[in-house]
Structures are given as C-alpha cells and as structure tokens.
Design a protein around this motif. Structure first.
Motif, short mmCIF file in Angstrom:
data_model
loop_
_atom_site.label_atom_id
_atom_site.label_comp_id
_atom_site.label_asym_id
_atom_site.label_seq_id
_atom_site.Cartn_x
_atom_site.Cartn_y
_atom_site.Cartn_z
N PHE A 194 0.83 -1.21 0.00
CA PHE A 194 0.00 0.00 0.00
C PHE A 194 0.86 1.26 0.00
O PHE A 194 0.66 2.17 -0.81
N SER A 195 1.87 1.30 0.88
CA SER A 195 2.71 2.50 0.95
C SER A 195 3.43 2.74 -0.36
O SER A 195 3.57 3.88 -0.81
N GLY A 196 3.90 1.66 -0.97
CA GLY A 196 4.59 1.81 -2.24
C GLY A 196 3.66 2.36 -3.31
O GLY A 196 4.04 3.22 -4.11
N PHE A 197 2.43 1.89 -3.28
CA PHE A 197 1.44 2.29 -4.27
C PHE A 197 1.10 3.78 -4.17
O PHE A 197 1.26 4.53 -5.13
N VAL A 198 0.67 4.22 -2.97
CA VAL A 198 0.27 5.63 -2.86
C VAL A 198 1.48 6.56 -2.85
O VAL A 198 1.34 7.76 -3.09
N GLY A 199 2.66 5.99 -2.59
CA GLY A 199 3.87 6.81 -2.57
C GLY A 199 4.32 7.26 -3.95
O GLY A 199 5.14 8.17 -4.08
N ASP A 200 3.78 6.64 -4.99
CA ASP A 200 4.18 7.02 -6.35
C ASP A 200 3.08 7.86 -7.00
O ASP A 200 2.04 7.35 -7.40
N TRP A 201 3.32 9.17 -7.09
CA TRP A 201 2.26 10.05 -7.58
C TRP A 201 1.88 9.75 -9.03
O TRP A 201 0.76 9.98 -9.44
N ARG A 202 2.83 9.18 -9.79
CA ARG A 202 2.48 8.91 -11.19
C ARG A 202 1.44 7.80 -11.27
O ARG A 202 0.50 7.86 -12.05
N VAL A 203 1.62 6.77 -10.45
CA VAL A 203 0.68 5.65 -10.48
C VAL A 203 -0.71 6.08 -10.02
O VAL A 203 -1.71 5.87 -10.72
N ILE A 204 -0.77 6.74 -8.83
CA ILE A 204 -2.12 7.09 -8.36
C ILE A 204 -2.69 8.26 -9.17
O ILE A 204 -3.91 8.40 -9.28
N GLY A 205 -1.82 9.07 -9.77
CA GLY A 205 -2.30 10.12 -10.67
C GLY A 205 -2.97 9.50 -11.91
O GLY A 205 -4.02 9.96 -12.37
N PHE A 206 -2.36 8.44 -12.39
CA PHE A 206 -2.94 7.74 -13.54
C PHE A 206 -4.31 7.14 -13.17
O PHE A 206 -5.29 7.26 -13.91
N CYS A 207 -4.38 6.52 -11.99
CA CYS A 207 -5.64 5.90 -11.55
C CYS A 207 -6.74 6.96 -11.38
O CYS A 207 -7.90 6.73 -11.74
N HIS A 208 -6.36 8.11 -10.83
CA HIS A 208 -7.30 9.24 -10.67
C HIS A 208 -7.83 9.68 -12.04
O HIS A 208 -9.02 9.90 -12.23
N THR A 209 -6.93 9.77 -13.01
CA THR A 209 -7.32 10.18 -14.36
C THR A 209 -8.30 9.17 -14.96
O THR A 209 -9.32 9.54 -15.56
N LEU A 210 -8.00 7.90 -14.76
CA LEU A 210 -8.86 6.85 -15.30
C LEU A 210 -10.25 6.93 -14.68
O LEU A 210 -11.27 6.88 -15.36
N PHE A 211 -10.29 7.11 -13.35
CA PHE A 211 -11.58 7.14 -12.68
C PHE A 211 -12.40 8.34 -13.12
O PHE A 211 -13.60 8.22 -13.40
#
Ligand code: PHE
Length: 456
Positions: free
Chosen positions: A149-166
């Motif tokens: 979980f920490s690794g996932f939310v720690g990468d703004w590119r990954v969660i930024g991409f998910c936000h864009t998709l949603f």
C-alpha cells in the motif's frame, strides 16, 4: 432560461425522469453507498475510538440525516431544476428571497471539492483490482500488504494515472444523461456488494478476532468522545447519505409525482447504514487479529481486506470482484457528486450535457491533483487539519455539508409553507408531523449545536 413546463403547465425536468420508483431508489442508494461506507466509515470510526463514535453516528443518521434527506428530495421535486435554480425559484415562490440560490451554490462547490479527492481514492480501488488479479496478496503477511500500500500511494504517477482513469469513467456516465447513464449503472451493484460484504463477514467471524472487533464497534467509551469526534460523526452521516450538497435534490428533480418520499428515504438510509456496519464488522476483527492499528487512517481498508482475501480459498477471485464492485460503488457516487454542477451548467449556460460534463470533470480532475500529491510529494506539507487532502475532506464533510443541511432544513421547515411541504410529502398525518418536528427544530438545532461546540 430554458422553459421547463409540460403542456398541462406542470413543472418538469429538462433532464428526463426516472423510469420508475425503483429506479429512483436504486439511483439514490447508488449515490449513497460508496467509499463513504466501506473506506471512510471504518477508518473514521477507528480514528475516533469506535463505540461512542458509532453510536453518535447512528443517532445523527436517524434524527438529522433522515429529515435532511426528505427535505432535499421534496425541494428537488418541487423545483425540478438544478439545486441553484431550484432554491432560487422556491425561495421567491415561498415569498422569501432568490438568495437561497447560494445554498445551492455552496452544494455545487462542495460536490466539486468532494469529488476531487473521492476520485483519487476511487482510483486506488481501480489499482487494487489489478493488484488483486495479479495475485500479489496471496498468502501475504500484514507487513507485506502494508508495504504494498505505501509503495502504491507513494508514487504520484501511479495514483495520478488511476485518478485520471476514474474521472474519465465518471465523465463518461454523466455525459450520457439520466436514464441511460445513471440508472443502468446501479441496478446490480448494490445487491452484489451486499453479498460480498457477507462473504467477508463470514471470513472475519471465522478467522478474525470477532469478539474484539464487535466490542470495539459497539461498546461506547465515552471518555474518547470529544466535540471534534461528534462533528466527525455528524459529517460522516452527511457524507455517507450524500446529503447537504444538493446531490439528492438534483435526483429528486427527476422523481415522478406519485413516489413516496418518506418510503424512499427510509429504504436508502437503511441500505446505506447496513453496508457501513457490515464493513466495520468485516474490518475491525481483522485489524485486531493482525495487530494492526484501527486509527491508521485512509489506508485501513486497503491494508486489511487484501490480507483477508490473501488467506481465503479463491481469494484472488473474491478480492478482484470486491475491488471491482467497490469501484462501481464509487462510480455511482461520483455521478451524484457531479450532477448538481453539470445540471447547473446545462441550464444556466445553455450548454450541451456532454460539454458541461467535460468542463466540470476537467476542473475536478485538476483540483484532484492536490490530493494525489498529498500522499507522496506533499505528504509532509501539513496545516490546520493535516495534508491538503485532509483539509479538503475536513472542509467539505465537517463544515460545508452540515452547513448545507442546516440551511436546507431551515428552508424546508420554516421558509416553505405547510401546504407546500404537506403536498410533496403527501400527508398531514403523524409521519408528516414527525418530519416537521425534526426538520424545524431537532435537526437544525442539533447541527448548530455540534458545529458551534466543535469549532470554538
Ligand atoms: N455518499 C457517498 C459515499 O458514501 C459520497 C457522496 C457524498 C456522494 C455526497 C454524493 C454526494 O461514498
């Protein structure tokens, strides 16, 4: 202003109507049931010490949430426009003032702000669909799941991409309009989600510290209750029921005359509350069985449920389906968050529905970047309530929604005359009297009392 009257001179909505009473109940339930129940309720309850918070939350849902929801639906149906135009119209019609439109305006703004961070968390659930399907959680330890979980939310590119998709998904459904878009999306999701919550509950009864979880949730320790947590419980009641910002008002605008507002509200409140309690009952036993911290914050669900799924037979399958359903639940809530703003742009600026949706959706996406960065690059940038994410959440749930609810009940209880509200609620019997007592006195006084005590 576009005209919205039918040939018989009755007010109608420009955006179409729900095809049936059931469609309305499903849509409102779809808006209510979302991340608020499964992601937010457990972590807020955990942060506020459990039992006493849960009790206050339940009281708020019944004595404040229920009358506010009924008020919103009746105002929406009477005005049949977007929340801003409806409040203005009814304000004048009831002999008060067009300035009531500002209540609608605050709601539109609250919807935009809430969705800006809601979309980020919904993006996490999308990410967790992929993670679950890949099998990373199979047999994983609590530490491994937390590290994931920490690794996932720690990468703004990954969660930024998910936000864009949603946000793209949300824009897609809202642009398609009331009947085709909103209705179909909710029809199967709520029952399916309920079934999966029961599966999780079964697991947690067998494998978690169930007794400890139940005690945490239902044994009130009043010493842990501060005015701050009472406000958090009130804010959570508003957030989870989608009230105080005009979403339900906008849905009410598409409601046929003959539907019972009291019945529909009771159905929605019951479904929403049951799912939140189920989520808590599934999550807390796992928290205690695995030595996790109930006050861990926004990551709580993402660190407990994958752990349970990882131990279960068929866990990859169940986990994937669960996060798909949670994404759906978030999706149908996102629609409600956008609807007031979109309906307003369509009506006020005479834009097409798709243009309005792209415009509003784009704005929300940009604001959402602040929340994306709150979990990584700007994680240490803290002021007032915490990170940027924490502040947007606090401002909307704990201030804007209760304030909106306060003004809505004052409007329905004091500004609208008895004939108008009795006409919409369809009776003058004891149910009507109970609503009026709650809307005129109990709810507004209760909200004001909590707001004043918590903020000062
Ligand atoms: N009720 C939704 C949830 O619990 C969030 C929401 C708030 C939706 C306000 C619409 C309006 O997730």
């Amino acid at each position: 202003m576009l005209s919205n009257q039918d040939s018989a001179g009755k007010r109608t909505s420009l955006h179409g109507h729900w095809s049936s009473r059931m469609a309305f109940i499903l849509a409102v339930t779809g808006s209510a049931v979302g991340l608020g129940n499964i992601w937010k309720f457990p972590y807020i309850a955990g942060q506020n010490g459990g039992g006493a918070f849960v009790l206050v939350y339940l009281i708020c849902v019944i004595v404040i949430g229920m009358p506010v929801m009924m008020s919103e639906i009746l105002i929406g149906r009477r005005g049949r426009r977007n929340p801003i135009a409806t409040m203005e119209l009814l304000g004048k019609e009831e002999g008060s003032s067009g300035n009531w439109r500002w209540v609608g305006g605050m709601g539109v703004l609250a919807g935009i702000l809430i969705l800006s961070y809601y979309s980020v968390i919904a993006g996490w659930t999308l990410g967790y669909v992929v993670k679950s399907a890949s099998g990373v959680f199979v047999g994983a330890t609590a530490e491994a799941v937390s590290a994931e979980f920490s690794g996932f939310v720690g990468d703004w590119r990954v969660i930024g991409f998910c936000h864009t998709l949603f946000m793209s998904l949300a824009i897609f459904v809202v642009a398609r309009g009331v009947e085709r878009g909103l209705e179909q999306a909710v029809r199967f999701m709520v029952p399916a989600l309920l079934i999966l919550m029961l599966v999780l509950l079964g697991y947690s009864i067998n494998s978690g510290s169930f007794g400890e979880g139940v005690a945490f949730m239902f044994t009130p320790d009043w010493s842990k209750l501060t005015w701050g947590s009472v406000l958090a419980a009130l804010g959570q009641a508003f957030f989870t029921l989608s009230i105080g910002m005009g979403a339900i008002m906008a849905y009410g605008a598409y409601l046929p005359e003959e539907t019972s507002i009291t019945g529909a509200s009771a159905a929605v409140v019951t479904a929403d509350t049951s799912i939140a309690i189920l989520a808590g009952l599934a999550i807390f036993p796992l928290v205690f069985a695995n030595g996790l911290d109930p006050a861990d914050g926004p990551g709580l669900v993402f660190q407990t449920l994958p752990l349970a799924f990882g131990q279960m037979a068929g866990g990859v399958f169940f986990s994937t389906i669960f996060f798909v359903l949670l994404s759906f639940a978030a999706w149908t809530s996102a629609i409600g968050l956008m609807e007031p703003a979109v309906a307003w742009v369509v009506e006020h600026y005479n834009k097409s529905r798709s243009a309005a949706t792209v415009l509003i959706g784009g704005l929300i996406w940009v604001i959402g970047l602040a929340s994306v960065l709150s979990f990584n690059v700007l994680a240490e940038t803290k002021f007032l309530a915490g990170t940027l994410f924490d502040n947007v959440d606090y401002l909307t749930s704990n201030i804007m929604l209760p304030l909106g609810g306060l003004l809505i009940t004052i409007f329905a209880g004091w500004v609208m005359c008895r004939n108008s509200t009795a006409d919409e609620l369809g009776s003058s019997g004891s149910l009507y009297k109970a609503w009026r007592l709650l809307a005129r006195f109990i709810a507004p006084i209760g909200i004001l009392f909590v707001l004043i005590n918590a903020v000062t």
